[in-house]
Design an enzyme around this catalytic site. Structure first.
Site, mmCIF file in Angstrom:
data_model
loop_
_atom_site.group_PDB
_atom_site.id
_atom_site.type_symbol
_atom_site.label_atom_id
_atom_site.label_comp_id
_atom_site.label_asym_id
_atom_site.label_seq_id
_atom_site.Cartn_x
_atom_site.Cartn_y
_atom_site.Cartn_z
ATOM 1 C CE1 TYR A 76 -38.709 -10.982 23.370
ATOM 2 C CE2 TYR A 76 -37.323 -12.425 22.069
ATOM 3 C CZ TYR A 76 -37.988 -11.231 22.220
ATOM 4 O OH TYR A 76 -37.931 -10.297 21.222
ATOM 5 C CG ASP A 117 -35.104 -3.557 15.358
ATOM 6 O OD1 ASP A 117 -34.181 -4.262 15.817
ATOM 7 O OD2 ASP A 117 -35.899 -3.965 14.498
ATOM 8 C CG ASP A 174 -36.493 -7.661 19.752
ATOM 9 O OD1 ASP A 174 -35.581 -7.744 18.906
ATOM 10 O OD2 ASP A 174 -37.701 -7.824 19.482
ATOM 11 C CE LYS A 194 -44.975 1.580 31.604
ATOM 12 N NZ LYS A 194 -45.042 2.958 31.084
ATOM 13 C CG ASP A 198 -43.098 5.198 29.005
ATOM 14 O OD1 ASP A 198 -42.116 5.154 29.768
ATOM 15 O OD2 ASP A 198 -44.250 5.491 29.402
HETATM 16 C C1 IPM Z 1 -33.478 -10.331 17.322
HETATM 17 C C2 IPM Z 1 -34.739 -10.949 16.781
HETATM 18 C C3 IPM Z 1 -35.161 -12.154 17.607
HETATM 19 C C4 IPM Z 1 -35.476 -11.656 19.003
HETATM 20 C C5 IPM Z 1 -36.324 -12.982 17.062
HETATM 21 C C6 IPM Z 1 -36.114 -13.403 15.649
HETATM 22 C C7 IPM Z 1 -36.581 -14.174 17.923
HETATM 23 O O1 IPM Z 1 -35.751 -9.996 16.681
HETATM 24 O O2 IPM Z 1 -32.474 -11.053 17.455
HETATM 25 O O3 IPM Z 1 -33.465 -9.135 17.571
HETATM 26 O O4 IPM Z 1 -36.588 -11.150 19.241
HETATM 27 O O5 IPM Z 1 -34.614 -11.751 19.875
HETATM 28 MN MN MN Z 2 -35.054 -7.956 16.997
#
Ligand code: IPM
Ligand code: MN
Ligand code: NAD
Length: 364
Positions: free
Chosen positions: A150, A260, A256, A200, A232
């Site tokens: 990032y 999720d 990130d 990785k 992976d």
């Molecule tokens: C998160 C989000 C952010 C990230 C984005 C919106 C910049 O996806 O906080 O998980 O990738 O960190």
């Molecule tokens: Mn995110």
């Protein structure tokens, strides 16, 4: 906006950044809970609302206005909803809502993002995965938050020999890896004493350094088990046998993406809180985004943000008792069968964000 819950004792300053999309709805919910818990406990808080993300671009031409940053730096903690939306997607990088979020993380030095993923027994049947797979899931993703892909330089899009080329860099220094690894090992000591470091390293040199440094740091924590896993395989293991994980230590973008998956395990990403920590004030936010598809409809699940306030009480204010009070109130509402649409099932009662919040407040 400045608002006080007046009580005796130290006043804790909280900077409130609702942001975009469902941000204002879920933050309103979390603030209602925060104020009630603070007031009941005689815990004085001072709330200051500022703009971040798309709303800040619209009002001030800047996703992270100076006043927002100053107020955040002067606060004891920051509460954030979410940023982003299709309206601002075509903007150049400096005028993207997400740039404001990355900017505040960097400016506050929030190098560690703690994302607990805990299966609530009442929500076991909300996951698309089998109940026996997700029952008992209880891990924390320790995501490095101010480095890696990032933030690495050089970055950009440029013409090379008349061809457009886009590039980013995954860069980590030894000290950056050491400090986030220590966070993970310290946290593991408070839990089941197992760290899984995700990388990785079979392909990327930066991950070879990551793996080497994490293994060295592990030497300081002989009581904590360390395993390394490739990212992976980790993605697969998270849906195959998620109960094997305790603390998952990982790079910014891997974290990130992998976190999720927690939304699938627990039934909805709307339930997942987080704390971003560094050396100054910490920032608390749900892990999900601004959910433009459901914004303004009073259907968003506020639990991730409400439980982020619980994390604030625990980590920033040293009040795990108040954190538990919030977590318990949320659980009891769910146990009674009240659900926002994202975790609704046959036999449960679907209610909106506001009513769900009022029911949490009743249980506090
Ligand atoms: C998160 C989000 C952010 C990230 C984005 C919106 C910049 O996806 O906080 O998980 O990738 O960190
Ligand atoms: Mn995110
Ligand atoms: P998202 O997390 O906003 O939404 C993904 C899906 O989950 C959507 O279907 C949404 O309706 C649902 N969802 C999310 N939160 C929910 C909640 N509380 N209750 C019920 N359902 C919920 O991800 P996206 O759609 O990829 O991104 C939308 C915008 O949010 C983008 O602009 C993105 O950059 C931004 N974003 C911001 C943050 C942040 O501020 N921390 C995090 C992720 C994405």
């Amino acid at each position: 906006m400045t608002e006080n819950v007046k009580q005796a004792g130290n006043v804790r300053k909280i900077c409130v950044l609702p942001g975009d999309g469902i941000g204002p709805e879920i933050v309103a919910s979390a603030l209602a809970v925060l104020k009630q818990v603070a007031s009941d406990a005689g815990f004085a808080v001072e709330l200051h609302e500022e703009a971040i993300g798309g709303v800040a671009i619209d009002a001030f031409g800047d996703p992270l206005p100076e006043a927002t940053l100053r107020r955040s730096l002067e606060s004891d903690a920051v509460l954030l909803g979410a940023v982003g939306g299709p309206k601002w997607d075509p903007n150049p990088p400096a005028l993207k809502p997400e740039t404001g979020l990355l900017g505040i993380r960097k400016a506050l030095g929030l190098y560690g993002n703690l994302r607990p993923v805990k299966m609530l027994p009442t929500l076991v049947d909300c996951s698309t995965l089998k109940p026996e797979t997700v029952s008992g899931v209880d891990f924390v993703v320790v995501r490095e938050l101010t480095g890696g892909l990032y933030f690495g330089k050089p970055r950009g899009v440029e013409a090379r020999d008349g061809v457009e080329v886009g590039f980013n860099n995954m860069v980590y220094s030894r000290p950056e890896i050491e400090r986030i690894a220590r966070k993970a090992f310290e946290l593991a000591r408070l839990r089941r004493r197992k760290v899984t470091s995700v990388d990785k390293a079979n392909v990327l040199e930066v991950c070879q350094l990551w793996r080497k440094v994490v293994a060295e740091v592990a030497g300081e924590y002989p009581d904590v088990e360390l395993e390394h896993i490739l990212v992976d395989n980790c993605a697969m293991q998270l849906v195959l046998r998620p109960t094997r994980f305790d603390v998952l230590l990982t790079e910014n973008m891997f974290g990130d993406i992998l976190s999720d998956i927690g939304g699938v395990l627990t039934g909805s990403i709307g339930t997942l809180p987080s704390a971003s920590v560094g050396d100054g004030p910490a920032l608390y936010e749900p892990i999900h985004g601004s959910a433009p598809d459901i914004a303004g409809k009073d259907v968003a699940n506020p639990v991730g943000t409400v439980n982020s306030v619980a994390m604030m009480f625990e980590h920033s204010f040293g009040r795990p008792d108040l954190a538990r009070r919030i977590n318990d109130a949320v659980c009891r509402v769910l146990e009674e069968g009240y659900r926002t649409a994202d975790v609704a099932k046959a036999g449960t009662k679907t209610i909106g964000t506001k009513e769900f919040t009022a029911r949490i407040q009743e249980k506090l």
